[in-house]
Design an enzyme around this catalytic site. Structure first.
Site, PDB file in Angstrom:
ATOM      1  N   SER A 123      13.913  13.216  15.163  1.00  0.00           N
ATOM      2  CA  SER A 123      13.068  12.074  15.509  1.00  0.00           C
ATOM      3  C   SER A 123      12.329  11.598  14.274  1.00  0.00           C
ATOM      4  CB  SER A 123      12.069  12.475  16.601  1.00  0.00           C
ATOM      5  OG  SER A 123      11.071  11.484  16.784  1.00  0.00           O
TER       6      SER A 123
ATOM      7  N   HIS B  32      16.830  18.742  17.696  1.00  0.00           N
ATOM      8  CA  HIS B  32      16.167  17.470  18.005  1.00  0.00           C
ATOM      9  C   HIS B  32      15.838  16.787  16.690  1.00  0.00           C
ATOM     10  CE1 HIS B  32      13.352  14.521  19.659  1.00  0.00           C
ATOM     11  NE2 HIS B  32      12.460  14.920  18.760  1.00  0.00           N
TER      12      HIS B  32
ATOM     13  N   ASP C 194      16.245   5.570  22.663  1.00  0.00           N
ATOM     14  CA  ASP C 194      15.802   4.652  21.603  1.00  0.00           C
ATOM     15  C   ASP C 194      16.970   4.058  20.827  1.00  0.00           C
ATOM     16  OD1 ASP C 194      13.030   5.034  22.025  1.00  0.00           O
ATOM     17  OD2 ASP C 194      13.111   6.921  20.935  1.00  0.00           O
TER      18      ASP C 194
ATOM     19  N   SER D 168      10.843   3.461  17.034  1.00  0.00           N
ATOM     20  CA  SER D 168      11.136   4.824  17.486  1.00  0.00           C
ATOM     21  C   SER D 168      12.642   5.108  17.424  1.00  0.00           C
ATOM     22  CB  SER D 168      10.643   5.009  18.925  1.00  0.00           C
ATOM     23  OG  SER D 168      10.979   6.292  19.401  1.00  0.00           O
TER      24      SER D 168
ATOM     25  N   SER E 203       0.810  -1.225   0.000  1.00  0.00           N
ATOM     26  CA  SER E 203       0.000   0.000   0.000  1.00  0.00           C
ATOM     27  C   SER E 203       0.842   1.274   0.000  1.00  0.00           C
ATOM     28  CB  SER E 203      -0.949   0.004   1.212  1.00  0.00           C
ATOM     29  OG  SER E 203      -1.911   1.018   1.088  1.00  0.00           O
TER      30      SER E 203
END
Length: 265
Positions: A128, A126, A178, A136, A90
């Site tokens: 992420s 930062h 993480d 994560s 998808s």
């Protein structure tokens, strides 16, 4: 660099303009010879070699002359990897990296070995991928960036320090680090270079973890060439670690072709 600073000065107070921070580009065809399915728990063969890679990046002044003649800026960079041609899954976004930052920037004219140190920045950033659980990835850094110019050549040196995080109590702990080993792959800084030749621009990014035992790094090469008055073609090659956060510890070998509308460090 001086020309860009003058243009940014004209645009910075116009609410209808966004100022480019890093490169803004779209690579509709981006081929990675070494796809990695481990973060998603699928075989590598289920991750398409060819995907769409794009980046948009902007900044805006927060406070002019906040300390002497140094300006405070905020910036945001989005880097995405889209499995657009993977219809069996998808066509998902494989990874999207969000990178907000805040930095002080000061113009300079110090002469060093024939180069002019035109600007220096110190900031906090930062980064992420906005995921949770096993997918994560994030880290926080403080960095110093020093930009030098000589004729058509620009060099930028950017060492950084990772802000420590606490350890996780277990793999499913939503708090804590993480990716505690990310320094082993992305190192402690990077060097960028940009060279203008007529209407063409050649760029280089280089990183290395500076370790003798497990030496890892990355190199990114770029070539920007004219197509129209507003859009340039862009050929990009990346080899090494840290291209995306989801694959920071997996070596990537990628070449992509597309378009760019800004050329920055």
């Amino acid at each position: 660099v001086q020309q860009r600073r003058e243009t940014e000065g004209d645009l910075s107070c116009n609410p209808f303009n966004l100022i480019a921070h890093r490169e803004n580009y779209l690579l509709p065809v981006s081929y990675n010879s070494n796809p990695n399915g481990d973060p998603f728990g699928v075989p590598d063969s289920e991750v398409n070699n060819t995907e769409v890679k794009f980046q948009f990046s902007f900044k805006f002044p927060v406070w002019r002359n906040i300390i002497g003649d140094a300006d405070l800026w905020a910036a945001y960079t989005n880097l995405s990897f889209w499995q657009a041609y993977n219809e069996s899954h998808s066509s998902p976004f494989r990874d999207t990296n969000h990178e907000p930052e805040l930095f002080l920037s000061k113009e300079n004219n110090l002469q060093v070995l024939g180069f002019t140190n035109t600007a220096n920045r110190i900031g906090v950033v930062h980064q992420s991928n906005g995921q949770n659980g096993q997918e994560s990835r994030s880290w926080n850094r403080i960095y110093l960036q020093m930009i030098f110019e000589r004729d058509n050549l620009i060099l930028a040196f950017k060492p950084w320090y990772r802000i420590p995080e606490s350890d996780k109590d277990g793999p499913d702990d939503p708090t804590g680090d993480d990716n505690p080993d990310i320094d082993e792959y992305l190192g402690y800084g990077e060097i960028r270079a940009l060279y203008k030749w007529d209407e063409h621009t050649f760029s280089l990014m280089f990183r290395n973890n500076l370790r003798t035992g497990e030496n890892r790094g990355a190199v990114e090469l770029g070539w920007t060439f004219p197509i129209t008055d507003c859009i340039n073609g862009y050929l990009q090659y990346f080899n090494g670690y840290g291209e995306s956060l989801i694959d920071y510890n997996s070596s990537v070998n990628r070449i992509g072709l597309g378009f760019t509308v800004t050329e920055t460090l």
